[in-house]
Design a protein around this motif. Structure first.
Motif, mmCIF file in Angstrom:
data_model
loop_
_atom_site.group_PDB
_atom_site.id
_atom_site.type_symbol
_atom_site.label_atom_id
_atom_site.label_comp_id
_atom_site.label_asym_id
_atom_site.label_seq_id
_atom_site.Cartn_x
_atom_site.Cartn_y
_atom_site.Cartn_z
ATOM 1 N N HIS A 109 7.998 3.059 -2.380
ATOM 2 C CA HIS A 109 8.298 1.781 -3.026
ATOM 3 C C HIS A 109 7.092 0.841 -2.993
ATOM 4 C CE1 HIS A 109 12.870 2.492 -2.502
ATOM 5 N NE2 HIS A 109 12.428 2.967 -3.645
ATOM 6 N N ARG A 110 6.305 0.914 -1.943
ATOM 7 C CA ARG A 110 5.078 0.114 -1.904
ATOM 8 C C ARG A 110 4.112 0.567 -3.000
ATOM 9 N NH1 ARG A 110 3.364 -1.355 4.299
ATOM 10 N NH2 ARG A 110 5.245 -2.587 4.763
ATOM 11 N N ARG A 111 4.053 1.861 -3.239
ATOM 12 C CA ARG A 111 3.194 2.385 -4.310
ATOM 13 C C ARG A 111 3.713 1.923 -5.675
ATOM 14 N NH1 ARG A 111 -1.908 4.397 -5.147
ATOM 15 N NH2 ARG A 111 -1.752 5.547 -3.213
ATOM 16 N N ALA A 112 5.027 1.953 -5.863
ATOM 17 C CA ALA A 112 5.619 1.494 -7.130
ATOM 18 C C ALA A 112 5.342 0.005 -7.344
ATOM 19 C CB ALA A 112 7.121 1.777 -7.138
ATOM 20 N N LEU A 113 5.429 -0.783 -6.276
ATOM 21 C CA LEU A 113 5.119 -2.212 -6.380
ATOM 22 C C LEU A 113 3.657 -2.409 -6.754
ATOM 23 C CD1 LEU A 113 6.116 -5.144 -6.020
ATOM 24 C CD2 LEU A 113 5.312 -4.982 -3.637
ATOM 25 N N TYR A 114 2.777 -1.658 -6.136
ATOM 26 C CA TYR A 114 1.359 -1.724 -6.463
ATOM 27 C C TYR A 114 1.122 -1.439 -7.941
ATOM 28 C CZ TYR A 114 -3.457 -0.085 -6.936
ATOM 29 O OH TYR A 114 -4.748 0.120 -7.384
ATOM 30 N N GLU A 115 1.706 -0.357 -8.458
ATOM 31 C CA GLU A 115 1.512 0.008 -9.867
ATOM 32 C C GLU A 115 2.035 -1.084 -10.797
ATOM 33 O OE1 GLU A 115 -0.362 2.388 -10.867
ATOM 34 O OE2 GLU A 115 -0.579 3.418 -8.939
ATOM 35 N N LEU A 116 3.186 -1.650 -10.466
ATOM 36 C CA LEU A 116 3.764 -2.737 -11.266
ATOM 37 C C LEU A 116 2.873 -3.973 -11.207
ATOM 38 C CD1 LEU A 116 6.136 -3.940 -12.888
ATOM 39 C CD2 LEU A 116 7.254 -4.419 -10.683
ATOM 40 N N TYR B 263 -7.342 -4.444 -7.231
ATOM 41 C CA TYR B 263 -7.624 -3.801 -5.951
ATOM 42 C C TYR B 263 -7.275 -2.313 -5.979
ATOM 43 C CZ TYR B 263 -6.821 -8.702 -4.620
ATOM 44 O OH TYR B 263 -6.835 -10.063 -4.553
ATOM 45 N N SER B 264 -7.919 -1.564 -5.119
ATOM 46 C CA SER B 264 -7.463 -0.198 -4.866
ATOM 47 C C SER B 264 -6.135 -0.304 -4.116
ATOM 48 C CB SER B 264 -8.480 0.554 -3.993
ATOM 49 O OG SER B 264 -8.465 0.017 -2.671
ATOM 50 N N PHE B 265 -5.396 0.796 -4.028
ATOM 51 C CA PHE B 265 -4.129 0.743 -3.294
ATOM 52 C C PHE B 265 -4.353 0.347 -1.838
ATOM 53 C CE2 PHE B 265 -0.865 2.544 -0.559
ATOM 54 C CZ PHE B 265 0.232 1.854 -1.044
ATOM 55 N N ASP B 266 -5.390 0.891 -1.207
ATOM 56 C CA ASP B 266 -5.646 0.566 0.201
ATOM 57 C C ASP B 266 -5.960 -0.922 0.383
ATOM 58 O OD1 ASP B 266 -5.169 3.172 0.991
ATOM 59 O OD2 ASP B 266 -7.296 3.733 0.973
ATOM 60 N N GLU B 267 -6.761 -1.488 -0.518
ATOM 61 C CA GLU B 267 -7.052 -2.929 -0.447
ATOM 62 C C GLU B 267 -5.778 -3.746 -0.658
ATOM 63 O OE1 GLU B 267 -11.561 -3.292 -2.215
ATOM 64 O OE2 GLU B 267 -9.932 -2.793 -3.608
ATOM 65 N N TYR B 268 -4.985 -3.333 -1.629
ATOM 66 C CA TYR B 268 -3.726 -4.022 -1.921
ATOM 67 C C TYR B 268 -2.804 -3.977 -0.705
ATOM 68 C CZ TYR B 268 0.643 -5.116 -4.408
ATOM 69 O OH TYR B 268 1.830 -5.669 -4.814
ATOM 70 N N ALA B 269 -2.660 -2.819 -0.098
ATOM 71 C CA ALA B 269 -1.792 -2.674 1.078
ATOM 72 C C ALA B 269 -2.260 -3.583 2.205
ATOM 73 C CB ALA B 269 -1.766 -1.217 1.526
ATOM 74 N N GLU B 270 -3.557 -3.680 2.388
ATOM 75 C CA GLU B 270 -4.096 -4.548 3.435
ATOM 76 C C GLU B 270 -3.838 -6.025 3.135
ATOM 77 O OE1 GLU B 270 -8.517 -5.629 5.040
ATOM 78 O OE2 GLU B 270 -8.054 -3.504 4.793
ATOM 79 N N ARG B 271 -3.993 -6.413 1.869
ATOM 80 C CA ARG B 271 -3.817 -7.819 1.487
ATOM 81 C C ARG B 271 -2.353 -8.225 1.311
ATOM 82 N NH1 ARG B 271 -8.493 -10.199 -1.465
ATOM 83 N NH2 ARG B 271 -10.246 -8.840 -1.056
ATOM 84 N N ARG B 272 -1.484 -7.282 0.992
ATOM 85 C CA ARG B 272 -0.084 -7.610 0.709
ATOM 86 C C ARG B 272 0.822 -7.295 1.889
ATOM 87 N NH1 ARG B 272 1.764 -10.571 -3.005
ATOM 88 N NH2 ARG B 272 0.893 -9.404 -4.702
ATOM 89 N N PHE B 273 0.698 -6.112 2.452
ATOM 90 C CA PHE B 273 1.658 -5.651 3.455
ATOM 91 C C PHE B 273 1.212 -5.855 4.896
ATOM 92 C CE2 PHE B 273 2.093 -2.610 -0.220
ATOM 93 C CZ PHE B 273 3.209 -3.224 -0.770
ATOM 94 N N ALA B 274 -0.084 -5.846 5.156
ATOM 95 C CA ALA B 274 -0.584 -5.898 6.533
ATOM 96 C C ALA B 274 -0.917 -7.319 6.977
ATOM 97 C CB ALA B 274 -1.804 -4.988 6.674
ATOM 98 N N ILE B 275 -0.170 -8.297 6.497
ATOM 99 C CA ILE B 275 -0.404 -9.689 6.874
ATOM 100 C C ILE B 275 0.871 -10.276 7.463
ATOM 101 C CG2 ILE B 275 -2.271 -10.068 5.204
ATOM 102 C CD1 ILE B 275 -0.204 -11.384 3.356
ATOM 103 N N ALA B 276 0.720 -11.269 8.314
ATOM 104 C CA ALA B 276 1.867 -11.845 9.027
ATOM 105 C C ALA B 276 2.885 -12.496 8.098
ATOM 106 C CB ALA B 276 1.371 -12.868 10.046
#
Length: 171
Positions: free
Chosen positions: A46-53, A68-81
């Motif tokens: 689902h995180r990948r689907a959100l990224y693509e959307l 962003y690349s997926f890894d950059e997106y995951a760091e900026r979107r999901f890995a924050i408080a």
């Protein structure tokens, strides 16, 4: 990127949810389901689907540049408080992800990070429906304000937010 962003803020207490509930009702009548990433389950798929959307919808933002690349997106979107999957509203047409309104929790305010609808589904009030649906998250967080900002050339997003009661702010 633009030197002068349009900063907007909405007072949660004075937001007229009942006035905008008609957009949520219309979506449901058209078979569009509004849910959250928490309700769908915050999984890697689902995180990948959100990224693509998000990537597809962001392509229309003036001066956005390369996404962003997926890894950059995951760091900026999901890995924050401030990330909370309850603050990510997804619009579904059947199983297809057609829209998103991602909001993050910052204590006294929530920040609307991105609202977007795939091109083939625009002009039907889905963005307003998602943002109205997402006001529940702001209330759950105890936030008094919803903040967002836009490139000054993104006239449709600015107009939509102002129609919902957002006003110019200096945050």
């Amino acid at each position: 990127m633009a030197d002068r962003w349009v900063r907007l803020e909405l007072d949660v207490a004075t937001f007229d949810a009942q006035h905008f509930e008609k957009y949520v009702t219309r979506c449901r009548a058209e078979g569009i389901r509004l849910t959250t990433l928490a309700d769908l389950r915050d999984t890697p798929e689902h995180r990948r689907a959100l990224y693509e959307l998000n990537k597809e919808c962001s392509a229309d933002i003036p001066e956005r540049g390369e996404f962003y690349s997926f890894d950059e997106y995951a760091e900026r979107r999901f890995a924050i408080a401030s990330y909370d999957p309850r603050g990510v509203v997804i619009a579904l047409d059947g199983e297809a992800w057609i829209g998103m309104a991602a909001t993050s929790n910052h204590g006294d305010f929530v920040f609307n990070e991105m609202t977007g609808v795939r091109a083939g589904h625009r002009g039907r009030g889905i963005s307003i429906a998602m943002k109205t649906f997402g006001m529940g998250f702001a209330k759950e967080c105890g936030a008094s304000k919803v903040r967002t900002f836009h490139h000054p050339a993104n006239a449709s997003a600015i107009a939509m937010n102002r129609r919902m009661g957002f006003v110019d702010a200096t945050f």
